[in-house]
Design an enzyme around this catalytic site. Sequence first.
Site, mmCIF file in Angstrom:
data_model
loop_
_atom_site.group_PDB
_atom_site.id
_atom_site.type_symbol
_atom_site.label_atom_id
_atom_site.label_comp_id
_atom_site.label_asym_id
_atom_site.label_seq_id
_atom_site.Cartn_x
_atom_site.Cartn_y
_atom_site.Cartn_z
ATOM 1 N N GLY A 13 53.802 16.802 32.827
ATOM 2 C CA GLY A 13 53.358 17.390 31.566
ATOM 3 C C GLY A 13 52.855 16.322 30.623
ATOM 4 N N ARG A 16 49.810 16.607 27.054
ATOM 5 C CA ARG A 16 49.857 17.274 25.755
ATOM 6 C C ARG A 16 51.234 17.125 25.128
ATOM 7 N NH1 ARG A 16 51.733 22.627 25.881
ATOM 8 N NH2 ARG A 16 50.196 23.269 24.353
ATOM 9 N N VAL A 67 55.315 21.234 39.041
ATOM 10 C CA VAL A 67 56.541 20.460 39.245
ATOM 11 C C VAL A 67 57.625 21.245 39.979
ATOM 12 C CG1 VAL A 67 56.157 18.938 37.283
ATOM 13 C CG2 VAL A 67 57.459 21.068 36.960
ATOM 14 N N SER A 145 66.410 18.443 25.022
ATOM 15 C CA SER A 145 66.165 18.979 23.686
ATOM 16 C C SER A 145 67.487 19.010 22.936
ATOM 17 C CB SER A 145 65.595 20.394 23.773
ATOM 18 O OG SER A 145 65.629 21.048 22.508
ATOM 19 N N TYR A 158 66.030 28.764 26.890
ATOM 20 C CA TYR A 158 65.549 27.391 26.723
ATOM 21 C C TYR A 158 66.723 26.450 26.479
ATOM 22 C CZ TYR A 158 62.785 23.475 24.884
ATOM 23 O OH TYR A 158 62.210 22.248 24.668
ATOM 24 N N ALA A 160 69.805 26.865 27.416
ATOM 25 C CA ALA A 160 70.569 26.757 28.657
ATOM 26 C C ALA A 160 69.879 25.808 29.638
ATOM 27 C CB ALA A 160 70.743 28.133 29.293
ATOM 28 N N LYS A 162 67.796 23.313 28.936
ATOM 29 C CA LYS A 162 67.860 21.932 28.459
ATOM 30 C C LYS A 162 69.283 21.385 28.484
ATOM 31 C CE LYS A 162 63.493 21.268 27.742
ATOM 32 N NZ LYS A 162 62.738 20.282 28.558
#
Length: 255
Positions: A13, A16, A67, A145, A158, A160, A162
């Site tokens: 990734g 960006r 990925v 995060s 999200y 969970a 991270k």
Amino acid sequence: MGKLDGKVAVVTGGCRGIGMYISLDCARAGAKVCVNYTSAGSREKADAVVAEIEKAGGHAFAYRADVTDPAQVRAMYEETVSRYGQLDILVNNAGILLQGLLIEQAYEDIQEMLRVDLFGCFVAIKEAFPYLVKAKSGRVINIASQLGQKGGPELSAYSAAKGGVIALTKALALEFGALGMKTNILVNAVAPGPVDCGVTEHVSKEWRAAKELTLPLGRYCDGSEVSPAVVFLASDDGSAFIGQTISPNCGDTML
């Protein structure tokens, strides 16, 4: 002399958001960089990152790979090693964020976030392992995060995923370290956020405004404030860090 002179990095990734800054800063520090992207629509952005690196005298190339697909990831590493002779640094940055209350989210969206944000790290690390061992001083930096540390409303899947990335970082630090396989691979995580780029573009304005009121700095982080932590962990300066999570997050989480 740059901190990463003679090193080769793959940034998933990497075209960006935070990934773009990581690709650029790794190159500025002297690394040759594979700028990974997933969708055809991101090719232009990936090429722009490569062009900026090359304009500054660095070395980089763009490579499209999902990925979560072991075969595609394996081919990406093979191409990287074919071009540059080695692979020293893996930065697992690829991820998605879909906001919503759990009771309203589709199971497909929940599964997709877990697949990309967490399972994608497993695939990328597993396929990179033989190259990182050969490097004798391999580095894995997982982009987690702050939500993986504290959670967040409307962001349960999200958070969970991270949180899983942070747990994976600790487990592999033990597995690859002196208590396990003694591979000389250092695994660490960076838990940024909230960051004014990338996945947070899809968060509602109301959610963002309320979030900014809770931050000690009163603002979101910028991606350029996150990437130096990655370069640090990838360099010899980070040689004593293993299984750690560094958190450039404007004070959102204090551990």
